[in-house]
Design an enzyme around this catalytic site. Structure first.
Site, short mmCIF file in Angstrom:
data_model
loop_
_atom_site.label_atom_id
_atom_site.label_comp_id
_atom_site.label_asym_id
_atom_site.label_seq_id
_atom_site.Cartn_x
_atom_site.Cartn_y
_atom_site.Cartn_z
N THR A 1 -4.54 -10.14 11.08
CA THR A 1 -5.39 -10.30 11.91
C THR A 1 -4.70 -11.39 13.27
O THR A 1 -3.77 -12.07 12.96
CB THR A 1 -6.31 -11.87 11.42
OG1 THR A 1 -6.56 -11.24 10.11
CG2 THR A 1 -7.08 -11.94 12.74
N SER B 1 -3.79 2.44 6.57
CA SER B 1 -3.88 0.95 6.43
C SER B 1 -5.16 0.62 6.92
O SER B 1 -6.06 1.78 7.79
CB SER B 1 -3.16 0.36 7.89
OG SER B 1 -1.77 0.63 7.98
N VAL C 1 0.61 -1.11 0.28
CA VAL C 1 0.37 -0.25 0.04
C VAL C 1 0.23 1.23 -0.12
O VAL C 1 0.55 2.30 -0.92
CB VAL C 1 -1.13 0.06 1.31
CG1 VAL C 1 -1.48 1.47 1.76
CG2 VAL C 1 -1.93 -1.19 0.96
N GLY C 2 2.07 1.57 0.59
CA GLY C 2 2.18 2.23 0.75
C GLY C 2 3.46 2.96 0.06
O GLY C 2 3.54 4.32 -0.46
N CYS D 1 -6.50 -8.75 2.36
CA CYS D 1 -7.61 -7.08 2.86
C CYS D 1 -8.99 -8.41 3.54
O CYS D 1 -9.74 -8.63 3.86
CB CYS D 1 -7.92 -6.93 1.79
SG CYS D 1 -6.89 -5.58 2.06
N PHE D 2 -10.09 -8.84 2.35
CA PHE D 2 -11.46 -9.63 2.60
C PHE D 2 -11.01 -9.98 3.64
O PHE D 2 -12.41 -9.64 4.33
CB PHE D 2 -11.43 -10.60 0.94
CG PHE D 2 -11.06 -9.71 -0.24
CD1 PHE D 2 -11.61 -8.06 -0.69
CD2 PHE D 2 -12.01 -10.04 -1.51
CE1 PHE D 2 -11.99 -7.88 -1.44
CE2 PHE D 2 -12.60 -9.43 -2.34
CZ PHE D 2 -12.39 -8.00 -2.37
N ARG E 1 -0.33 -13.32 -0.10
CA ARG E 1 -1.22 -13.32 0.90
C ARG E 1 -2.33 -14.08 1.14
O ARG E 1 -3.25 -13.75 0.23
CB ARG E 1 -1.51 -11.91 1.85
CG ARG E 1 -0.13 -11.36 2.87
CD ARG E 1 0.21 -10.34 3.44
NE ARG E 1 -0.01 -8.91 2.02
CZ ARG E 1 0.20 -8.35 2.59
NH1 ARG E 1 0.03 -7.10 3.95
NH2 ARG E 1 0.06 -7.04 1.55
#
Ligand code: UDX
Ligand code: ADP
Length: 459
Positions: free
Chosen positions: A89, A126, A11-12, A271-272, A341
């Site tokens: 998580t 995030s 992301v970053g 993400c999901f 991931r």
């Protein structure tokens, strides 16, 4: 104007590269504690594979885009600080398996509180549980300094594999801020950054909680569509309907729309699942068990889809895969990324290994180290007891499929459509089975060659 981003990940990295690319007047510094990652961002071999990213980075790097491990200096100099660290998580203690582990976020907030010398706008990038901004604010203010912090929520909606396009022309940019004069000012500062290239009407501003919750809800809705079509795929297999035909038919209804209806072996990605579990945890926390159960079912359906795919393989291969070579094509969670991931491939391989299969993996962008680490993490083998020999990673798809009993497609890489399936058939054991977990191949053509071919939700 100076921007610092803490966390040089999926992301970053791309987000900051795009901001620097579009805003010549802003100096963007991306900091990370991972030296190897920073070195890679400064090299010709970027740490993440993302189409078009190399050009964007090369255009700005060294001019107004910098990658460094000097976290404190980055923080001290910046006007706006993005927090873009990982929030996996939780695997332990209260909320294990559902809640997000916020320790990295908290460490960042504490670091900012400690080293900041003047007013800062802190942006959460995030994906976070709702009300995290509040915790960040309290930590920042807890330092008891006379300087002022404004915390904004600015969730990321880019999808991996299309990150550059998504950043260049986003459907929307969402910015949540505190309902106050200082909050409005901070929101405006961030709006001005994006307004360098994003049309103003696409920049939405809300309160902080709406912004945080919108991110979780967007991902929950998207994942729900996939679980919904995957649920129907099982019914298709039972009835003789074709899930792609059903998806097309319902997708032409403009209220439903055609996107995100591709049935598959299951959704993956960082993400999901994480975001839905976050949502579930939040609902439970607020005493809403029905709402929690509703969303949790999306994840259960996804697990079921992966499990039933493996069961089908075992059943079809005469109820045993023990000692059989199974070629797995694709390990990334989707095409055009090297990210693995929560990739369905991890769980499919794990279950095949539990059935004592010999798994031969090929992916054009995922390296052997990542594959072995992922499989190790799901407890597939202890390196010392010799079980590792059941997994082999190949650089060439044709080597991976040689002498295999079955080929299993787990990522929809374009190159898998172009392979020479006659050549593959010729080198496999017979009967030669192929299981297309992404519905990218023409099953009729494969059957003509001689394959016993099956897809997801296909007659
Ligand atoms: C997602 C969201 O799309 C993005 O907006 C958010 O910022 C982060 O999470 P990402 O996980 O990178 O992005 O990829 P996405 O394209 O959403 O795919 C997620 C998973 O769903 C992949 O495993 C993909 O193969 C699968 N998928 C997607 C399907 O199985 N069928 C579909 O129709 C679409
Ligand atoms: P995402 O997909 O959210 O970008 P990644 O795991 O790809 O997640 O990237 C997160 C990055 O954040 C990692 O490179 C990690 O080293 C970095 N990081 C985590 N904690 C800190 C911290 N306290 N300071 C600086 N960087 C951090």
């Amino acid at each position: 104007m100076k921007i610092c981003c803490i966390g040089a990940g999926y992301v970053g990295g791309p987000t900051m590269a795009m901001i620097a690319h579009k805003c010549d007047d802003i100096q963007v510094t991306v900091v990370d504690i991972n030296e190897k990652r920073i070195a890679a961002w400064n090299s010709d071999e970027l740490p993440i594979f993302e189409p078009g990213l190399d050009d964007v980075v090369k255009h700005a790097r060294g001019k107004n885009l910098f990658f460094t491990t000097e976290v404190d200096k980055g923080i001290r100099e910046a006007d706006i600080i993005f927090i873009s660290v990982n929030t996996p998580t939780k695997t332990y203690g209260v909320g294990a398996g559902k809640a997000a582990d916020l320790k990295y976020i908290e460490l960042c907030a504490r670091r900012i509180a400690e080293v900041a010398e003047d007013d800062k706008i802190v942006v959460e990038k995030s994906t976070l549980p709702v009300r995290t901004a509040e915790s960040i604010r309290r930590i920042l203010e807890g330092a008891g300094k006379s300087i002022k912090f404004q915390v904004l929520s600015n969730p990321e909606f880019l999808a991996e594999g299309t990150a550059v396009e998504d950043l260049e022309a986003p459907d929307r940019v969402l910015i949540g801020g505190e309902d106050s004069e200082a909050g409005d000012k901070a929101v405006q500062a961030l709006v001005d950054v994006y307004a360098h290239w994003v049309p103003r009407e696409r920049i939405l501003t809300t309160n902080v909680w709406s912004s945080e919750l919108s991110k979780l809800t967007a991902n929950a809705f998207l994942a729900q569509r996939i679980s919904s079509i995957n649920a129907i795929s099982e019914l298709c297999e039972a009835t003789g309907a074709d899930v792609d035909q059903v998806a097309h038919a319902i997708g032409t209804d403009s209220r439903v729309g055609p996107k995100f209806l591709k049935s598959s072996v299951g959704f993956g990605g960082s993400c999901f699942q994480k975001d839905i579990l976050n949502l579930v945890y939040l609902c439970e926390h607020f005493g809403l068990p029905e709402v929690a159960a509703y969303w949790e079912q999306v994840v259960h359906m996804n697990d079921h889809q992966k499990e039933r795919f493996v069961k089908r393989i075992v059943r079809t291969l005469f109820n045993t895969v023990s000692g059989k070579k199974i070629a797995v094509l694709g390990f990334a969670f989707k095409k055009d990324t090297n990210d693995t991931r929560e990739s369905p491939a991890i769980y499919v391989c794990r279950d095949l290994l539990r059935e004592h299969a010999q798994v031969a993996i090929y992916d054009p962008k995922v390296n052997e180290e990542s594959v072995l680490r992922d499989l190790e993490e799901v407890g597939t083998f202890e390196p010392d007891n010799g079980k590792r020999k059941h997994v082999s990673v190949y650089q060439d798809p044709y080597e991976a499929v040689k002498d295999a009993h079955a080929v299993v497609i787990l990522t929809e890489w374009d190159e898998f459509r172009e392979l020479d399936y006659q050549r593959i058939f010729d080198t496999m054991l017979k009967p030669a089975f192929i299981f297309d977990g992404r519905n990218i191949l023409d099953l009729k053509e494969l059957r003509k060659i001689g394959f016993e071919a099956s897809g997801i939700g296909k007659p």
